[in-house]
Design a protein around this motif. Structure first.
Motif, mmCIF file in Angstrom:
data_model
loop_
_atom_site.group_PDB
_atom_site.id
_atom_site.type_symbol
_atom_site.label_atom_id
_atom_site.label_comp_id
_atom_site.label_asym_id
_atom_site.label_seq_id
_atom_site.Cartn_x
_atom_site.Cartn_y
_atom_site.Cartn_z
ATOM 1 N N LEU A 179 5.410 -0.858 8.192
ATOM 2 C CA LEU A 179 5.650 -1.491 6.894
ATOM 3 C C LEU A 179 6.250 -0.529 5.871
ATOM 4 O O LEU A 179 6.434 -0.909 4.711
ATOM 5 N N LEU A 184 5.029 2.142 4.264
ATOM 6 C CA LEU A 184 4.160 2.240 3.089
ATOM 7 C C LEU A 184 4.650 3.246 2.067
ATOM 8 O O LEU A 184 4.417 3.104 0.877
ATOM 9 N N ARG A 220 0.505 -3.893 0.736
ATOM 10 C CA ARG A 220 0.822 -3.503 2.118
ATOM 11 C C ARG A 220 -0.270 -2.602 2.692
ATOM 12 O O ARG A 220 -0.579 -2.670 3.876
ATOM 13 N N CYS A 266 -2.408 -3.417 6.087
ATOM 14 C CA CYS A 266 -2.637 -2.435 7.154
ATOM 15 C C CYS A 266 -4.134 -2.262 7.398
ATOM 16 O O CYS A 266 -4.571 -2.136 8.548
#
Length: 324
Positions: free
Chosen positions: A110, A112, A126, A130
């Motif tokens: 993703l 991050l 996000r 996770c």
């Protein structure tokens, strides 16, 4: 002295948490797994008696006082209070290791740290996603070991401790008399509990560390990294257990009721729900909504220092691996 922050940013991702990039590298998957395993075992061995108290408080009817229960446990059972530790100990390493490994894989997927590299605030949504994925992975491993653990921790219908000789004999008895599926009773509640826990834990730790760095600077953070990591992990652990205690309470009751029903065939227990939402409704109607947080005291007493122990141990092991 630790020289990294791995929980939120794996080594080498960006400058904010990488003061000495020439000496550091990104950890491999198996290294993340090993560091998480060591952290989990350290936390479990230190605070397991509080888990025994939590289980007994949640399974009991009537009020139980944390410190009175803990004192009684230490005085009466002594080393026997570690009954049921075998399976959780065997799974604690893989459990915490899977959590950190899945979190790391999802954070890379993703991206991050893209927002951090661009100079904007951390992507907490996000991070929470996770964390949820990490919690589901963690919960997939522990339902059967926790079923055995609860049977070992709780007395039978006559109040006897030590019905099973050891954890292996307990697991064999469950599979022989109730079937293999009985080991996985409460699996959905376990997914919910661990998913909520990690959805709260990781963003809280990330937010508090980010606040500290913005207020006091990166240099101050790296000077006091162990203390800051412990306090942030403790705060994350406290908030996560506040949010996931209802799911944990329902999971414990479902697994305990199955054991009681098998030994007593009590029709009142047979009439109780075995699914998450109906059991939530049953507790609210019969015991009140506040009772969903039963066992919160022992959980806070365990996971507030436990969250700090996990973060500090993980970062210490990960730092040693990254520097090698």
């Amino acid at each position: 002295k630790l020289q990294f922050l791995y929980l939120i940013a794996p080594p080498g991702d960006h400058g904010m948490t990488d003061p000495l990039p020439r000496r550091r590298r990104r950890l491999k998957f198996y290294e993340e797994y090993f560091a998480g395993g060591v952290a989990g075992v350290a936390e479990l061995c230190t605070l397991y008696p509080l888990d025994v108290v939590k289980t007994r408080v949640q399974a009991a009817v009537g009020r139980r006082v944390l410190w009175r229960e803990l004192a009684s446990l230490v005085r009466v059972e002594r080393l026997r209070m570690y009954r049921g530790l075998l399976f959780p100990l065997c799974m604690e390493g893989p459990k915490i290791a899977s959590k950190f490994a899945v979190y790391g894989a999802c954070s890379r997927a993703l991206n991050l740290h893209g927002a951090e590299a661009a100079g904007v605030s951390l992507p907490y949504l996000r991070i929470a996603l996770c964390g949820a994925a990490a919690g589901v992975a963690e919960g997939s491993l522990i339902c059967a070991p926790e079923t055995v653990k609860i049977r070992m921790q709780l007395p039978d219908d006559r109040g006897r401790i030590g019905v099973y000789r050891n954890s292996v004999a307990c697991a064999q008895a469950i599979m022989r008399k109730e079937g293999v599926r009985a080991l996985f009773r409460g699996q959905c509640a376990t997914w919910l509990r661990n998913g909520v826990q990690n959805t709260c834990f990781f963003p809280t730790v990330a937010y508090l560390k980010d606040c500290y760095k913005r207020r006091y600077g990166k240099a101050s953070y790296h000077r006091h990294e162990v203390a800051v990591s412990f306090l942030c992990g403790s705060a994350g652990g406290g908030l996560s257990v506040l949010c996931n205690t209802p799911a944990d309470f329902v999971k414990t009751r479902i697994q305990h009721n199955a054991a009681v029903l098998h030994t007593t065939n009590d029709p009142r227990v047979a009439a109780l729900p075995t699914r998450i939402l109906p059991y939530f409704v049953h507790i609210v109607r019969t015991e009140g909504p506040c009772n969903l947080w039963r066992g919160l005291g022992p959980k806070v007493a365990r996971f507030v220092p436990g969250g700090g122990i996990i973060i500090v141990t993980f970062e210490a092991v990960a730092g040693w691996l990254a520097a090698s």
